[in-house]
Design an enzyme around this catalytic site. Structure first.
Site, PDB file in Angstrom:
ATOM      1  N   TYR A 154       7.434   4.123   7.112  1.00  0.00           N
ATOM      2  CA  TYR A 154       6.557   3.188   6.867  1.00  0.00           C
ATOM      3  C   TYR A 154       5.942   2.892   8.087  1.00  0.00           C
ATOM      4  CZ  TYR A 154       4.751  -0.559   4.021  1.00  0.00           C
ATOM      5  OH  TYR A 154       3.600  -1.448   3.242  1.00  0.00           O
ATOM      6  N   LYS A 161       2.763  -5.137   8.047  1.00  0.00           N
ATOM      7  CA  LYS A 161       3.285  -6.214   6.783  1.00  0.00           C
ATOM      8  C   LYS A 161       3.980  -7.273   7.559  1.00  0.00           C
ATOM      9  CE  LYS A 161       1.901  -4.352   3.042  1.00  0.00           C
ATOM     10  NZ  LYS A 161       0.670  -4.958   2.435  1.00  0.00           N
TER      11      LYS A 161
HETATM   12  P1  NAP Z   1      -3.875   0.447  -4.712  1.00  0.00           P
HETATM   13  O1  NAP Z   1      -4.028   0.312  -5.949  1.00  0.00           O
HETATM   14  O2  NAP Z   1      -4.023   1.765  -3.717  1.00  0.00           O
HETATM   15  O3  NAP Z   1      -4.613  -0.777  -3.927  1.00  0.00           O
HETATM   16  C1  NAP Z   1      -5.012  -0.862  -2.455  1.00  0.00           C
HETATM   17  C2  NAP Z   1      -6.671  -1.360  -2.557  1.00  0.00           C
HETATM   18  O4  NAP Z   1      -6.712  -1.745  -1.273  1.00  0.00           O
HETATM   19  C3  NAP Z   1      -7.266  -0.495  -2.994  1.00  0.00           C
HETATM   20  O5  NAP Z   1      -8.311  -1.207  -4.084  1.00  0.00           O
HETATM   21  C4  NAP Z   1      -8.232  -0.083  -1.760  1.00  0.00           C
HETATM   22  O6  NAP Z   1      -9.393   0.306  -1.991  1.00  0.00           O
HETATM   23  C5  NAP Z   1      -8.117  -1.465  -0.839  1.00  0.00           C
HETATM   24  N1  NAP Z   1      -8.718  -1.745   0.133  1.00  0.00           N
HETATM   25  C6  NAP Z   1      -8.475  -0.653   1.415  1.00  0.00           C
HETATM   26  N2  NAP Z   1      -9.223  -0.683   2.227  1.00  0.00           N
HETATM   27  C7  NAP Z   1      -9.922  -2.088   2.074  1.00  0.00           C
HETATM   28  C8  NAP Z   1     -11.011  -2.682   2.765  1.00  0.00           C
HETATM   29  N3  NAP Z   1     -11.341  -2.367   3.869  1.00  0.00           N
HETATM   30  N4  NAP Z   1     -11.610  -3.757   2.052  1.00  0.00           N
HETATM   31  C9  NAP Z   1     -11.264  -4.173   0.786  1.00  0.00           C
HETATM   32  N5  NAP Z   1     -10.152  -3.325  -0.022  1.00  0.00           N
HETATM   33  C10 NAP Z   1      -9.852  -2.316   0.491  1.00  0.00           C
HETATM   34  O7  NAP Z   1      -2.291   0.006  -4.017  1.00  0.00           O
HETATM   35  P2  NAP Z   1      -1.352  -1.027  -4.558  1.00  0.00           P
HETATM   36  O8  NAP Z   1       0.005  -0.582  -4.025  1.00  0.00           O
HETATM   37  O9  NAP Z   1      -1.623  -1.643  -5.622  1.00  0.00           O
HETATM   38  O10 NAP Z   1      -1.676  -2.132  -3.078  1.00  0.00           O
HETATM   39  C11 NAP Z   1      -1.929  -3.519  -3.297  1.00  0.00           C
HETATM   40  C12 NAP Z   1      -1.061  -4.161  -2.161  1.00  0.00           C
HETATM   41  O11 NAP Z   1       0.352  -4.233  -2.755  1.00  0.00           O
HETATM   42  C13 NAP Z   1      -1.220  -3.749  -0.849  1.00  0.00           C
HETATM   43  O12 NAP Z   1      -1.102  -4.712   0.203  1.00  0.00           O
HETATM   44  C14 NAP Z   1       0.000  -2.974  -0.658  1.00  0.00           C
HETATM   45  O13 NAP Z   1       0.643  -2.719   0.640  1.00  0.00           O
HETATM   46  C15 NAP Z   1       1.012  -3.917  -1.369  1.00  0.00           C
HETATM   47  N6  NAP Z   1       2.427  -3.332  -1.702  1.00  0.00           N
HETATM   48  C16 NAP Z   1       2.297  -2.174  -2.413  1.00  0.00           C
HETATM   49  C17 NAP Z   1       3.792  -1.711  -2.805  1.00  0.00           C
HETATM   50  C18 NAP Z   1       3.727  -0.382  -3.448  1.00  0.00           C
HETATM   51  O14 NAP Z   1       4.767   0.289  -3.582  1.00  0.00           O
HETATM   52  N7  NAP Z   1       2.532   0.180  -4.082  1.00  0.00           N
HETATM   53  C19 NAP Z   1       4.883  -2.473  -2.565  1.00  0.00           C
HETATM   54  C20 NAP Z   1       4.694  -3.586  -1.895  1.00  0.00           C
HETATM   55  C21 NAP Z   1       3.398  -4.043  -1.372  1.00  0.00           C
HETATM   56  P3  NAP Z   1      -9.833   1.836  -2.173  1.00  0.00           P
HETATM   57  O15 NAP Z   1      -8.684   2.424  -2.769  1.00  0.00           O
HETATM   58  O16 NAP Z   1     -11.348   2.098  -2.427  1.00  0.00           O
HETATM   59  O17 NAP Z   1      -9.621   2.251  -0.449  1.00  0.00           O
END
Ligand code: NAP
Length: 255
Positions: A154, A161
Site C-alpha cells: 500500500y 490515508k
Molecule cells: P473507485 O470506484 O475507483 O473510486 C475512486 C474514485 O476516485 C473514482 O471515481 C475516481 O475517478 C476518483 N478520482 C480519482 N482522482 C480524482 C480527482 N482528481 N478528482 C475527483 N475524483 C477523482 O474505488 P473505491 O474503492 O470505491 O474508492 C473510493 C474510496 O474508498 C477511496 O478513497 C478509497 O481509497 C477508499 N477505500 C477503498 C477500499 C477498497 O478496498 N476498495 C478500502 C478502503 C477505502 P476516475 O476513476 O475517473 O479516476
C-alpha cells in the site's frame, strides 16, 4: 418520502462504476429518501451512464478535486439542482503506480505529491468548496483504509490515508463550531477500480477473508455504504472526528 435520509440533499463523489463504494452509497441513500447529486472526474459520460442505473437518475457535475476552478464553481453548479446540502461523501483516492506495489523507497516526490493532493488534501478542499451550501447538522464523510499500521504494497497510499485520518480530526475541530460533523469509514478490501489498480492487492484479500471475525465479502459494498448513510443521517448527532471500521472486525484482531 420516508427513510433514514428522508429529505436530505447529498453530494456524492467517487462513482466510476457500479462497483464503486460511492455507487452503493448513492443507491442506498436514494432508497432511504435522499436526493443525490453525483460528481464525475474526467470521464463524466461514463459516470452519467451509471447514474442512470440508480433507483432515480442523478445529475452529474464535473469535478476534478485538484482543480481550483472546478472547486470554486461547485456551489453554483450544485444550486442548479438543490438549494443547499445536508451531506457530502468524499470517495476519492489516486496514486500513480510508482507510489504503490513495493515502490515506497524509490517513489519520487512528484508522484507522491499527486497521491497526497488527490487522496488527502482534497478532503479539506471538498469540505471548503461545499461549506457555503452546508448548515448546522450537516455531515461530511470520507473513506480510509486503516492507516494505523504499515501494509505490504500500500506504501505511499498508506501515508496518504494516515494524513486523511489526521485531516479528518482537524476538519472536525474547525467545522464543529458550524455544527458540521466530519467522519471516516475505514473499509476492508473491496474489488473496485481503485483497488484493482494496486499491484499485490490480493494479499489484503487473503488476510481479510481468513482473519476477519465476521468474515469479509470482497465484492459486497453494501455494509460500507450502509455505514456511510448512517453517518450522513441524523443518527450520529454527537459524533465527529471519528473513524468507524467496517471491516468484519479485522482491525481488532492480532495475527
Ligand atoms: P473507485 O470506484 O475507483 O473510486 C475512486 C474514485 O476516485 C473514482 O471515481 C475516481 O475517478 C476518483 N478520482 C480519482 N482522482 C480524482 C480527482 N482528481 N478528482 C475527483 N475524483 C477523482 O474505488 P473505491 O474503492 O470505491 O474508492 C473510493 C474510496 O474508498 C477511496 O478513497 C478509497 O481509497 C477508499 N477505500 C477503498 C477500499 C477498497 O478496498 N476498495 C478500502 C478502503 C477505502 P476516475 O476513476 O475517473 O479516476
Amino acid at each position: 418520502m420516508s427513510g433514514l435520509l428522508a429529505g436530505k440533499r447529498l453530494l456524492i463523489t467517487g462513482v466510476i462504476t457500479d462497483q464503486s463504494i460511492a455507487f452503493s452509497a448513492a443507491k442506498i441513500a436514494q432508497e432511504e429518501g435522499a436526493e443525490v447529486i453525483l460528481t464525475g472526474f474526467g470521464r463524466v459520460s461514463l459516470v452519467e451512464r451509471f447514474a442512470k442505473r440508480l433507483p432515480k437518475e442523478a445529475p452529474v457535475i464535473e469535478l476534478d478535486v485538484t482543480n481550483q476552478e472546478h472547486l470554486d464553481a461547485l456551489p453554483d453548479k450544485v444550486r442548479e439542482h438543490v438549494d443547499g446540502l445536508d451531506g457530502v461523501l468524499h470517495a476519492i483516492a489516486f496514486g500513480p503506480q510508482s507510489v504503490l506495489g513495493g515502490g515506497f523507497l524509490s517513489a519520487e516526490w512528484a508522484d507522491v505529491s499527486t497521491a497526497l493532493h488527490v487522496s488527502t488534501y482534497s478532503y479539506k478542499s471538498l469540505a471548503m468548496a461545499t461549506l457555503p451550501l452546508m448548515s448546522p447538522g450537516g455531515s461530511i464523510v470520507g473513506l480510509t483504509f486503516d492507516a494505523t499500521q504499515a501494509w505490504p504494497v500500500y506504501d505511499w497510499m498508506g501515508v496518504a490515508k494516515a494524513g486523511l485520518e489526521s485531516a479528518n480530526r482537524y476538519l472536525a475541530n474547525y467545522l464543529g463550531e458550524k455544527g458540521i460533523r466530519v467522519n471516516l469509514v475505514s473499509a476492508g478490501p473491496l474489488r473496485t477500480m481503485a483497488a484493482k489498480s494496486i499491484p499485490g492487492f490480493e494479499k489484503f484479500e487473503t488476510a481479510w477473508t481468513e482473519r476477519a471475525p465476521l468474515g469479509w465479502e470482497l465484492t459486497d459494498q453494501v455494509p460500507t455504504a450502509k455505514a456511510i448513510c448512517a453517518l450522513l443521517s441524523d443518527w450520529f448527532p454527537a459524533t465527529t472526528g471519528e473513524i468507524i471500521h467496517v471491516d468484519g472486525g479485522f482491525h481488532a484482531i492480532g495475527a
